[in-house]
Scaffold this motif. Sequence first.
Motif, PDB file in Angstrom:
ATOM      1  N   ASP A 291       0.816  -1.207   0.000  1.00 21.55           N
ATOM      2  CA  ASP A 291       0.000   0.000   0.000  1.00 21.55           C
ATOM      3  C   ASP A 291       0.853   1.262   0.000  1.00 21.55           C
ATOM      4  O   ASP A 291       0.593   2.205  -0.754  1.00 21.55           O
ATOM      5  CB  ASP A 291      -0.920   0.005   1.225  1.00 21.55           C
TER       6      ASP A 291
ATOM      7  N   LYS B  82       2.652   1.837  -3.457  1.00 20.33           N
ATOM      8  CA  LYS B  82       1.745   2.216  -4.538  1.00 20.33           C
ATOM      9  C   LYS B  82       1.137   3.602  -4.299  1.00 20.33           C
ATOM     10  O   LYS B  82       0.915   4.366  -5.253  1.00 20.33           O
ATOM     11  CB  LYS B  82       0.652   1.165  -4.701  1.00 20.33           C
ATOM     12  N   LEU B  83       0.859   3.950  -3.038  1.00 23.11           N
ATOM     13  CA  LEU B  83       0.323   5.276  -2.757  1.00 23.11           C
ATOM     14  C   LEU B  83       1.359   6.356  -3.036  1.00 23.11           C
ATOM     15  O   LEU B  83       1.035   7.410  -3.587  1.00 23.11           O
ATOM     16  CB  LEU B  83      -0.143   5.347  -1.297  1.00 23.11           C
TER      17      LEU B  83
ATOM     18  N   GLU C 130       3.832   6.101  -5.165  1.00 22.78           N
ATOM     19  CA  GLU C 130       3.974   6.130  -6.620  1.00 22.78           C
ATOM     20  C   GLU C 130       2.839   6.910  -7.268  1.00 22.78           C
ATOM     21  O   GLU C 130       3.060   7.723  -8.175  1.00 22.78           O
ATOM     22  CB  GLU C 130       4.013   4.697  -7.156  1.00 22.78           C
ATOM     23  N   THR C 131       1.621   6.704  -6.768  1.00 25.87           N
ATOM     24  CA  THR C 131       0.466   7.441  -7.299  1.00 25.87           C
ATOM     25  C   THR C 131       0.593   8.932  -7.033  1.00 25.87           C
ATOM     26  O   THR C 131       0.312   9.762  -7.908  1.00 25.87           O
ATOM     27  CB  THR C 131      -0.826   6.903  -6.669  1.00 25.87           C
ATOM     28  N   ALA C 132       1.017   9.303  -5.814  1.00 17.84           N
ATOM     29  CA  ALA C 132       1.164  10.718  -5.476  1.00 17.84           C
ATOM     30  C   ALA C 132       2.205  11.400  -6.346  1.00 17.84           C
ATOM     31  O   ALA C 132       2.023  12.539  -6.783  1.00 17.84           O
ATOM     32  CB  ALA C 132       1.531  10.850  -3.992  1.00 17.84           C
TER      33      ALA C 132
ATOM     34  N   GLU D 166       3.136  10.426  -9.427  1.00 17.16           N
ATOM     35  CA  GLU D 166       2.642  10.486 -10.798  1.00 17.16           C
ATOM     36  C   GLU D 166       1.592  11.575 -10.973  1.00 17.16           C
ATOM     37  O   GLU D 166       1.538  12.245 -12.008  1.00 17.16           O
ATOM     38  CB  GLU D 166       2.065   9.131 -11.206  1.00 17.16           C
ATOM     39  N   GLU D 167       0.731  11.761  -9.944  1.00 21.75           N
ATOM     40  CA  GLU D 167      -0.333  12.758 -10.026  1.00 21.75           C
ATOM     41  C   GLU D 167       0.147  14.159  -9.649  1.00 21.75           C
ATOM     42  O   GLU D 167      -0.608  15.122  -9.750  1.00 21.75           O
ATOM     43  CB  GLU D 167      -1.497  12.351  -9.116  1.00 21.75           C
TER      44      GLU D 167
ATOM     45  N   TRP E 222       7.051  13.668  -0.897  1.00 20.41           N
ATOM     46  CA  TRP E 222       6.916  12.222  -1.082  1.00 20.41           C
ATOM     47  C   TRP E 222       8.266  11.531  -1.133  1.00 20.41           C
ATOM     48  O   TRP E 222       8.350  10.339  -0.844  1.00 20.41           O
ATOM     49  CB  TRP E 222       6.116  11.946  -2.357  1.00 20.41           C
TER      50      TRP E 222
ATOM     51  N   ARG F   4       1.681   4.611   6.559  1.00 19.41           N
ATOM     52  CA  ARG F   4       0.543   4.488   5.644  1.00 19.41           C
ATOM     53  C   ARG F   4      -0.602   5.398   6.070  1.00 19.41           C
ATOM     54  O   ARG F   4      -1.244   6.044   5.238  1.00 19.41           O
ATOM     55  CB  ARG F   4       0.067   3.032   5.584  1.00 19.41           C
TER      56      ARG F   4
ATOM     57  N   LEU G 215      -3.390  12.470   1.528  1.00 21.02           N
ATOM     58  CA  LEU G 215      -4.077  12.373   0.243  1.00 21.02           C
ATOM     59  C   LEU G 215      -5.563  12.681   0.375  1.00 21.02           C
ATOM     60  O   LEU G 215      -6.152  13.343  -0.480  1.00 21.02           O
ATOM     61  CB  LEU G 215      -3.870  10.979  -0.349  1.00 21.02           C
TER      62      LEU G 215
END
Length: 436
Positions: free
Chosen positions: A178, A181-182, A184-186, A188-189, A195, A229, A236
């Motif tokens: 988790d 991936k979180l 990585e998402t932050a 990318e967005e 981060w 986490r 987020l």
Amino acid sequence: MQLDHITTPFGRRTMTYAMLADQMTAAEIDEDACADKWKIYQALCEARPRLGITDRALAVLSALISFYPKSELSAGDSLIVFPSNAQLSRRANGMAEQTIRRHLAVLVSAGLLTRKDSANGKRFARRGRAGEIDEAFGFSLKPLLARAGEIAQLAAEVEAERLHMRRMKERLTICRRDVLKLIETALEEGAAGDWLAAQDEYRAIFADYPRKPALEMVSAALEAIEFLRENIVNQLENQLKTTKPSGNAPENERHKQNSNPDSPVESELRLEKSEGENPQSIEHTNEEPAVREIKSTAVGMGQGGMAGQNRARGESLAGVGQKPFPLGMVLSACRGISDYGPGGAISSWRDLMGAAVVVRSMLGVSPSAYEEACAVFGPENAATIIACILERAGHINSAGGYLRDLTSRAERGEFSLGPMLMAQIRANGPGERRAG
């Protein structure tokens, strides 16, 4: 207890108090006691780590109890088996006789067997006229029967620990997935926040994580990664709330159609009342309702979105407003702070913060520096930092200057408390936690 139940070993083997106690315990079992020998052996295989015996010793024991003719061990029988080392070697898959003798000694020392040696040290049995065994010399299995309940309990505890360890590792694997991936998402967005510091904290948690960790290390890593986490998810969620348009009618200026089209005055009064604190929107009352709603929504999103980005830019995962770490984790990392708690122990955050005030004065940290740290980190995390400084007091020249430096770095988003705690936990090594 009668003396004829006690036997001493043959030759140069010495008698010990433990061997004497094992023989006395075996002689005092209930006459009606009985147990399946193979169930006892299976429980022994589970409880092996608690008893300090090896798998090779268990292989010798399996070969030995196979010479007992019955499937159940009964206290009414002699429970003595007398195979030679050569016979044991054949049933132990060809194990060398020297190895067999060594493992037999281990089983005796562990209290699972007792010796009943003959005058010349040989293993044999005397039989009567009808072929029954009158007297036998060899190894007695009575200790296995006497300790059957204890062995079963140890096996249950080992199985429970194994199950708990497996579940902890599963939770740890899910949390690691988790977090990665979180982050990585932050990235990318393009979400606001430090981060890269979160990635560094993740690496610090598992920097010295061994391939086969102990339960204490798995628990500490799980607490730290769950805390990380939670911080990531909270940040987020806050950003999504600040960028998401509100569903309230006064903010979005949703059009409420009047059922009476001949009453324009009532419609205008209702619009003014709903807009309230936004008088600029009154100028657009002649526009179409859909156009007014789009414009007001755009203005609201622009103002709220900029405010949310400014707030997120000023707060990182490692700095302002961070939720305190679990108290047990803090006390596991900083064991010395407990000596300054009420009665020499700490059982709550109030105790820890009180002890931090005492330690702060002892280390020479000024009240202003500590108050500034409390304002930036929060009182719980500031007390945690004081506890960490206490652990490394011998390596820090100026505790007050060090605290001010950490505070200024946290304001810039360059400091995270998590790696400091994990490094201190690794420095302490495995040990019992002192949380109350």
